[in-house]
Design an enzyme around this catalytic site. Structure first.
Site, mmCIF file in Angstrom:
data_model
loop_
_atom_site.group_PDB
_atom_site.id
_atom_site.type_symbol
_atom_site.label_atom_id
_atom_site.label_comp_id
_atom_site.label_asym_id
_atom_site.label_seq_id
_atom_site.Cartn_x
_atom_site.Cartn_y
_atom_site.Cartn_z
ATOM 1 N N GLU A 158 -57.980 -23.898 28.723
ATOM 2 C CA GLU A 158 -56.525 -23.806 28.921
ATOM 3 C C GLU A 158 -56.049 -22.367 28.761
ATOM 4 O O GLU A 158 -55.169 -21.896 29.495
ATOM 5 C CB GLU A 158 -55.779 -24.708 27.918
ATOM 6 N N ARG A 169 -54.362 -20.528 31.950
ATOM 7 C CA ARG A 169 -52.912 -20.271 31.870
ATOM 8 C C ARG A 169 -52.626 -18.820 31.506
ATOM 9 O O ARG A 169 -51.792 -18.167 32.156
ATOM 10 C CB ARG A 169 -52.252 -21.201 30.851
ATOM 11 N N ASP A 188 -62.330 -32.811 37.570
ATOM 12 C CA ASP A 188 -61.621 -32.294 38.750
ATOM 13 C C ASP A 188 -61.976 -30.883 39.226
ATOM 14 O O ASP A 188 -62.555 -30.678 40.299
ATOM 15 C CB ASP A 188 -60.093 -32.399 38.524
ATOM 16 N N GLU A 230 -50.377 -31.498 41.340
ATOM 17 C CA GLU A 230 -51.492 -31.630 42.290
ATOM 18 C C GLU A 230 -51.070 -32.089 43.687
ATOM 19 O O GLU A 230 -51.596 -31.607 44.694
ATOM 20 C CB GLU A 230 -52.563 -32.580 41.736
HETATM 21 C C1 DMJ Z 1 -52.990 -27.674 35.128
HETATM 22 O O1 DMJ Z 1 -53.071 -27.052 33.907
HETATM 23 C C2 DMJ Z 1 -54.142 -27.331 36.010
HETATM 24 O O2 DMJ Z 1 -53.823 -27.632 37.325
HETATM 25 C C3 DMJ Z 1 -55.409 -28.039 35.601
HETATM 26 O O3 DMJ Z 1 -56.492 -27.779 36.457
HETATM 27 C C4 DMJ Z 1 -55.174 -29.522 35.589
HETATM 28 N N1 DMJ Z 1 -54.044 -29.881 34.798
HETATM 29 C C5 DMJ Z 1 -52.820 -29.139 34.893
HETATM 30 C C6 DMJ Z 1 -51.788 -29.691 35.820
HETATM 31 O O4 DMJ Z 1 -51.749 -31.017 35.987
#
Ligand code: DMJ
Length: 565
Positions: free
Chosen positions: A170, A174, A302, A453
């Site tokens: 994260e 971010r 994912d 998404e």
């Molecule tokens: C975001 O922090 C990123 O897109 C991550 O890959 C998946 N989750 C969140 C948004 O849903």
């Protein structure tokens, strides 16, 4: 010129009503008398009565029709901007409202609670969770004064030398991604300095026996920390979704460590030889072996797939190993996971709880909706379909595009078919012919966290196909966010507790990805600048929506696959 969209307020008090009337008059250039264009002229009394009665009946039936057609949305539609430019301005207004609310009530805090109008940090000191994640959106939207405030904060307050364990993934996507993208867009060295400092601290997470990063890292001691749950395993997607950021940092700073440590992770993953290129969602930092058999394109799985294709594109296709792995995975996804629901034949991507030889589960996280954009990107490498077709167009490209389109439609339906027009966190698709509903939403999964998404994929598909349907769907989704997630007053927007219920119950949280992804993608979806902003042939968008430039790499891939597809 941008303009604000008044909220849907069902019971307007007289003051608000007159405010709205004033707005309407201004918009249509009318005096207060002119507003009532249907006001009858004076007639003899009996004729007047008849006309009044007819008008009353007409108004009554018209209102019934409007309520039937639009339900509670009527006041919103009344003010609806019709052009793409005006829609883009409306998205920008939503961003400004969110940002200004945060600035007013929680400036500098990592977490923003717009209902209680306060903020909180995750540790003793702030990490810049919201500010840093938003820097590039501020730059893209041309919000220079607000960007200057954010820059001041980064310069004067932000200090990553903190004795605190952060989540490796994260913080990379971010904070590191946010700083790098801001540096690229503004050329401001401050952001690169902060990124290099943070990157150095994050590298400690990779000092595991296998090279798989630990789930967390202490930013002061630079020591990696095993996950406190999952028997110490790291999430596969988390371990494999820091590479775009670290590789770009290597390219900018010339520090090869960022390159080798991040690419080493993919070598370890590949050495597990996952059948069909489908990876279980846990991998252990001690052994480098997968843990468990659960496979999914939702949480914890994912962005492994997303970063394969994007690593190949980021380095201007200099690293074919990632394209190879990606192609193998897409073939695996089609073979094992793609299914259709009844009665509408919606394409969805199922999960495997017991590996590729076990049965599938028809559960799909909203997170999976990123995959539509990924398939389109993989099919054309970011070009418009008609340009890609001029070079070569294989059956695989055609089938990847078809899958991209079908999945986008499904994801859109998960919004369109709820009472709020917002998608839930998770849906379960129906595979039985005698059941006439394509998916159901369990009570526990009915929340909406303002996730990006679906609109991310709509943006990518719009760029790649130029089919206006993607803008239309994006606008419907934005309207639903505007209508249901906007907080009364000036605090911004919040998450929703249950998308099946109107009026909604809001949750006291505004996610940073609402600013860094959801609103950014919607803004870009409606962009009609003459020169395309951030073209997909020159940029890769990180998993957190941070645009990073493609480049010819200074460093070479230091590994090759043991077996290839
Ligand atoms: C975001 O922090 C990123 O897109 C991550 O890959 C998946 N989750 C969140 C948004 O849903």
């Amino acid at each position: 010129m941008s303009f604000a969209i008044p909220r849907n307020v069902p019971n307007l008090d007289s003051e608000k009503r007159s405010e709205e009337d004033k707005y309407w008059r201004l918009k249509h250039n009318m005096s207060s008398d002119e507003m009532y264009k249907d006001k009858p002229i004076r007639r003899p009394r009996s004729a007047l009565r008849k006309t009044l009665r007819a008008v009353a009946l007409l108004v009554f039936f018209a209102s019934l029709w409007v309520v039937y057609q639009y339900g509670g949305q009527h006041r919103y539609d009344w003010m609806e901007p019709k052009t793409d430019k005006a829609r883009q301005a409306a998205v920008k207004e939503a961003f400004i409202r969110s940002w200004d609310g945060y600035k007013k009530y929680a400036w500098g805090y990592d977490v923003y609670q717009p209902l209680s109008k306060r903020g909180e940090n995750m540790g003793d000191d702030p990490l810049g969770w919201i500010i840093v994640d938003s820097l590039d959106t501020l730059a893209i939207m041309g919000l220079d004064d607000r960007l200057a405030d954010a820059r001041d904060w980064v310069q004067n307050v932000l200090n990553y030398d903190m004795d605190y364990e952060v989540n490796t993934f994260e913080t990379s996507i971010r904070m590191l991604g946010g700083l790098l993208s801001a540096y690229h867009l503004t050329g401001d060295e401050l952001y690169l300095q902060k990124a290099a400092d943070l990157g150095d601290r994050l590298l400690g997470a990779f000092n595991s026996p296998s090279g798989i990063p630990y789930a967390s890292v202490n930013l002061h001691t630079r020591e990696g920390v095993k996950s406190h749950t999952d028997r110490g395993a790291s999430s596969t997607a988390e371990a494999t979704t820091v590479q775009l950021e670290l590789k770009y940092l290597a390219q900018l700073t010339g520090n090869e460590d960022f390159w080798t440590k991040s690419e080493g992770v993919l070598q370890v993953v590949d050495a597990n030889k996952p059948p069909g290129g489908l990876v279980p969602i846990y991998i252990h930092p001690d052994t480098g072996r997968f843990q468990g058999k659960t496979i999914r394109l939702g949480s914890r799985g994912d962005s492994y797939y997303e970063y394969l294709i994007k690593q190949w594109l980021q380095t201007n296709k200099h690293e074919p190993v990632y394209r190879d792995m990606y192609d193998e995975s897409v073939a695996g996804i089609k073979k094992y996971l793609v299914e259709r629901s009844y009665p509408s034949m919606l394409t969805f991507i199922s999960e495997l709880d017991y590996g590729v030889n076990g049965p599938t589960s028809p559960k799909m996280d909203h997170l999976v909706c990123f995959a539509s954009g990924m398939f389109a990107l993989g099919a054309t490498d970011g070009q418009i379909v008609r340009d890609a077709k001029k070079q070569q167009w294989t059956r695989q490209q055609e089938s990847d595009m078809e899958l991209a389109r079908e999945l986008a439609k499904t994801c859109y339906e998960t919004y369109a078919r709820t009472a709020t027009g917002l998608a839930p966190e998770i849906v379960f698709f129906n595979r039985r012919k005698d059941v006439f509903k394509d998916f159901r939403i369990k009570a526990f999964d009915a929340h909406n966290l303002q996730r990006p998404e679906t609109v991310e994929s709509l943006f990518v598909l719009w760029r790649i196909t130029r089919d206006p349907i993607y803008r239309k769907w994006g606008w419907e989704i934005f309207k639903a966010f505007e209508k249901h997630t906007r907080v009364n007053g000036d605090a911004g927007y919040a998450s929703v507790d249950n998308v099946k219920e109107v009026p909604v119950e809001l949750r006291d949280n505004m996610e940073s990805f609402w600013l860094s992804e959801t609103l950014k993608y919607l803004y870009l979806l409606f962009d009609d600048s003459q020169e395309e902003v951030l073209p997909l042939t020159k940029y890769v968008f990180s998993t957190e929506g941070h645009p990073l430039p493609r480049f010819d790499p200074k460093f070479k891939t230091g590994w090759s696959r043991l077996t290839t597809s």
